[in-house]
Design an enzyme around this catalytic site. Structure first.
Site, PDB file in Angstrom:
ATOM      1  CD  GLU A 103     -72.253 -13.891 128.976  1.00 34.28           C
ATOM      2  OE1 GLU A 103     -73.127 -14.639 128.753  1.00 34.28           O
ATOM      3  OE2 GLU A 103     -71.700 -13.631 129.820  1.00 34.28           O
ATOM      4  NE  ARG A 146     -70.039 -24.026 115.110  1.00 38.24           N
ATOM      5  CZ  ARG A 146     -68.893 -24.783 115.202  1.00 38.24           C
ATOM      6  NH1 ARG A 146     -67.856 -24.911 116.287  1.00 38.24           N
ATOM      7  NH2 ARG A 146     -68.830 -25.655 114.309  1.00 38.24           N
ATOM      8  CG  LEU A 201     -65.212 -22.338 122.050  1.00 40.30           C
ATOM      9  CD1 LEU A 201     -64.239 -22.119 123.153  1.00 40.30           C
ATOM     10  CD2 LEU A 201     -65.438 -21.037 121.196  1.00 40.30           C
ATOM     11  NE  ARG A 222     -63.806 -27.953 105.981  1.00 44.94           N
ATOM     12  CZ  ARG A 222     -65.143 -27.511 105.962  1.00 44.94           C
ATOM     13  NH1 ARG A 222     -65.666 -26.742 105.124  1.00 44.94           N
ATOM     14  NH2 ARG A 222     -65.450 -27.312 107.066  1.00 44.94           N
ATOM     15  CG  HIS A 245     -67.150 -22.302 101.122  1.00 42.32           C
ATOM     16  ND1 HIS A 245     -67.394 -22.553 102.418  1.00 42.32           N
ATOM     17  CD2 HIS A 245     -66.761 -23.515 100.471  1.00 42.32           C
ATOM     18  CE1 HIS A 245     -67.196 -23.640 102.793  1.00 42.32           C
ATOM     19  NE2 HIS A 245     -66.678 -24.428 102.015  1.00 42.32           N
ATOM     20  CG  ASN A 266     -61.375 -25.119 108.041  1.00 36.63           C
ATOM     21  OD1 ASN A 266     -61.671 -24.065 107.986  1.00 36.63           O
ATOM     22  ND2 ASN A 266     -62.087 -26.345 108.334  1.00 36.63           N
ATOM     23  NE  ARG A 278     -73.862 -28.207 108.667  1.00 38.97           N
ATOM     24  CZ  ARG A 278     -73.936 -27.619 109.591  1.00 38.97           C
ATOM     25  NH1 ARG A 278     -74.825 -28.147 110.647  1.00 38.97           N
ATOM     26  NH2 ARG A 278     -73.084 -26.587 110.212  1.00 38.97           N
ATOM     27  CG  ASP A 306     -70.526 -24.616 111.110  1.00 34.59           C
ATOM     28  OD1 ASP A 306     -69.900 -24.959 110.169  1.00 34.59           O
ATOM     29  OD2 ASP A 306     -70.765 -25.398 112.062  1.00 34.59           O
ATOM     30  N   GLY A 307     -71.726 -23.509 108.620  1.00 34.37           N
ATOM     31  CA  GLY A 307     -73.201 -24.085 107.731  1.00 34.37           C
ATOM     32  C   GLY A 307     -73.001 -23.693 106.243  1.00 34.37           C
ATOM     33  NE  ARG A 314     -68.047 -28.745 101.769  1.00 40.57           N
ATOM     34  CZ  ARG A 314     -68.592 -28.612 102.991  1.00 40.57           C
ATOM     35  NH1 ARG A 314     -69.681 -29.111 103.211  1.00 40.57           N
ATOM     36  NH2 ARG A 314     -67.763 -27.962 103.891  1.00 40.57           N
TER      37      ARG A 314
HETATM   38  C1  FPP Z   1     -67.930 -23.426 107.590  1.00 38.45           C
HETATM   39  O1  FPP Z   1     -68.784 -23.768 106.937  1.00 38.45           O
HETATM   40  C2  FPP Z   1     -67.150 -22.206 107.091  1.00 38.45           C
HETATM   41  C3  FPP Z   1     -65.904 -22.296 106.498  1.00 38.45           C
HETATM   42  C4  FPP Z   1     -64.871 -23.405 106.803  1.00 38.45           C
HETATM   43  C5  FPP Z   1     -65.260 -21.253 105.868  1.00 38.45           C
HETATM   44  C6  FPP Z   1     -65.844 -19.784 106.248  1.00 38.45           C
HETATM   45  C7  FPP Z   1     -65.565 -19.156 104.839  1.00 38.45           C
HETATM   46  C8  FPP Z   1     -66.279 -18.280 104.574  1.00 38.45           C
HETATM   47  C9  FPP Z   1     -67.587 -17.552 104.944  1.00 38.45           C
HETATM   48  C10 FPP Z   1     -65.881 -17.279 103.443  1.00 38.45           C
HETATM   49  C11 FPP Z   1     -64.202 -17.094 103.404  1.00 38.45           C
HETATM   50  C12 FPP Z   1     -64.151 -15.749 103.220  1.00 38.45           C
HETATM   51  C13 FPP Z   1     -62.989 -15.127 103.276  1.00 38.45           C
HETATM   52  C14 FPP Z   1     -62.943 -13.688 103.121  1.00 38.45           C
HETATM   53  C15 FPP Z   1     -61.870 -15.798 103.268  1.00 38.45           C
HETATM   54  P1  FPP Z   1     -68.757 -25.413 106.458  1.00 38.45           P
HETATM   55  O2  FPP Z   1     -68.052 -25.375 105.229  1.00 38.45           O
HETATM   56  O3  FPP Z   1     -67.892 -26.043 107.575  1.00 38.45           O
HETATM   57  O4  FPP Z   1     -70.165 -25.765 106.486  1.00 38.45           O
HETATM   58  P2  FPP Z   1     -70.832 -27.438 106.949  1.00 38.45           P
HETATM   59  O5  FPP Z   1     -70.642 -27.323 108.274  1.00 38.45           O
HETATM   60  O6  FPP Z   1     -72.169 -26.984 106.600  1.00 38.45           O
HETATM   61  O7  FPP Z   1     -70.382 -28.237 105.964  1.00 38.45           O
END
Ligand code: FPP
Length: 244
Positions: free
Chosen positions: A206, A187, A194, A70, A36, A67, A23, A19-20, A32
């Site tokens: 854990e 996380r 979760l 989005r 990614h 997701n 941000r 996550d993150g 954003r």
């Molecule tokens: C959460 O951050 C992250 C995701 C929803 C996507 C995670 C994806 C990747 C790390 C790359 C994908 C890789 C592959 C191989 C498919 P967020 O966008 O919710 O961040 P935020 O909470 O700061 O908005």
């Protein structure tokens, strides 16, 4: 604390909520999508580090069932990242003896992406190194619902009796069937929830919550999380072994 055959104190199965990304990017005045993209770099670093440490299974939450809500452009970008990742990284993962698997509802993916996932799984099926489990279009409640539907069909066909349904039977009908439960869930991004990830499987996992954003993750933060895990006293509902 580690499973037999693993380096001392190393969790056999590590699950991560990455996550993150958003941000991290907006904090730098970037779109954003840049977060990614850096998230994929962090993912690569983490796969390497986990393999080096001796983690047996690494399960990464890459796209949740929720997701899809989005903006369409972000959804398209995340789907494209998976496609690109398979195209560019699977050969190297195969070389490194990593077995690639996907959990989640693949029926929700378009046919060409589904085929790419199936080909990656088939290519790496016999690899005996780390298992890299990509949770994509994954939601735990949806997974449990699918498992129960499958069990209910077997009951309706007379293949199993309701009395034969045990926690192990339910576990084996989940997408993670055959995999041990996560020992450690990490996380990033500061939230402590979760988010519909591995609800059944995390009964005795854990949890380590970290404030850092996912694009910052790599060997150092993974080691920090594992150090925190090693300090935990896992009792699985029992009590500490008594000395006489
Ligand atoms: C959460 O951050 C992250 C995701 C929803 C996507 C995670 C994806 C990747 C790390 C790359 C994908 C890789 C592959 C191989 C498919 P967020 O966008 O919710 O961040 P935020 O909470 O700061 O908005």
């Amino acid at each position: 604390m580690s499973a037999p055959g693993l380096p001392d104190g190393v969790p056999r199965h590590v699950a991560i909520i990455m996550d993150g990304n958003g941000r991290w990017a907006t904090g730098r005045g970037q779109p954003r999508s840049a977060g990614h993209r850096q998230g994929v770099e962090a993912l690569r670093r983490t796969v390497r580090a986990a393999g080096d440490i001796g983690v047996g299974i690494l399960t990464l939450y890459s796209f949740s069932s929720e997701n899809w809500s989005r903006p369409a452009s972000e959804v398209r970008f995340l789907l494209e990242l998976l496609r690109r990742f398979i195209r560019t990284d699977v050969a190297d993962l195969h070389q490194a003896n990593v077995r690639v698997m996907m959990i989640g509802d693949r029926d929700g993916l378009d046919a060409s992406l589904r085929l790419m996932v199936e080909e990656a799984e088939a290519l790496t099926r016999n690899n005996e190194g780390m298992k890299l489990v990509i949770a994509f279009n994954y939601g735990s409640r949806q997974e449990i619902t699918r498992a129960l539907q499958s069990i209910a069909r077997k009951v309706a066909d007379g293949r199993i009796s309701p009395d034969d349904i045990t926690p192990a039977v339910i576990g084996n009908h989940l997408d993670t069937g055959g995999l041990p439960d996560p020992d450690l869930l990490i996380r990033t991004g500061g939230e402590q929830r979760l988010s519909n990830y591995l609800l059944w499987q995390c009964a005795y996992t854990e949890f380590v919550f970290m404030p850092e954003y996912w694009p910052e993750f790599g060997a150092e933060l993974l080691n920090r999380a594992i150090m925190a895990y090693r300090m935990r006293d896992r009792r699985f509902g029992g009590i500490k072994a008594q000395t006489a």
